[in-house]
Scaffold this motif. Structure first.
Motif: not given
Length: 154
Positions: A9-15, A17-24, A48-52
């Motif tokens: 899921l990689h919650l908290g990931r950015t692309l 430097e843009r948060p992907l919260r809406d997509e997640q 990989d629930v979270y991205d870090r």
């Protein structure tokens, strides 16, 4: 008996430097919608629930909101979750004993993998032996020895 299996899921990931919260959030909503099917007995989140290891607060909130809504809509649905290499097992384990009573099974201890999560539905039973991401030295020295913890598997 049916199950939904997701991972990474990689919650908290950015692309860039843009948060992907809406997509997640949209992804989690789609998973929750699929889990509304009464034939689905369990949701398995395999790492990989979270991205870090130290996720940002909004990622933790996103997972909390997802689990609360999911259990509200489907209190009979078992949720089984393990950490991956991007997660901090110790952080993901917070509250796991309490959550297990609510049907959310977060398994982060590698030595406990000999105890299955058992899901029962309409006279059927399924056992999940879940193994979290393993790091060197995470298993006790006697794990594979005769009479050790692994002997419980028979």
């Amino acid at each position: 008996m049916r199950f939904i299996h997701v991972s990474d899921l990689h919650l908290g990931r950015t692309l860039r430097e843009r948060p992907l919260r809406d997509e997640q959030a949209a992804m989690l909503a789609a998973i929750a919608e699929a889990a509304r099917d009464e034939a689905v007995a369990a949701l398995v989140v395999a790492g990989d629930v979270y991205d870090r290891g130290v996720p940002p607060p909004d990622a933790v909130g996103l997972l909390d909101d997802f689990l609360a809504k999911l259990r509200g809509a489907r209190p009979d649905l078992a949720v089984i979750m393990i950490p991956g290499n991007h997660d901090s097992a110790a952080r993901l384990a917070f509250g796991s004993r309490l959550f297990a009573g609510a049907g959310v099974h977060i398994r982060t201890d590698a030595a406990a993998c000999v105890e299955p999560v058992v899901v029962e539905r309409a006279g059927e039973k399924a056992a999940f032996w879940v193994v979290p991401f393993l790091t060197p030295g995470c298993l006790p020295p006697d794990f594979g020895a005769p009479g050790g913890i692994a002997a419980a598997l028979g």
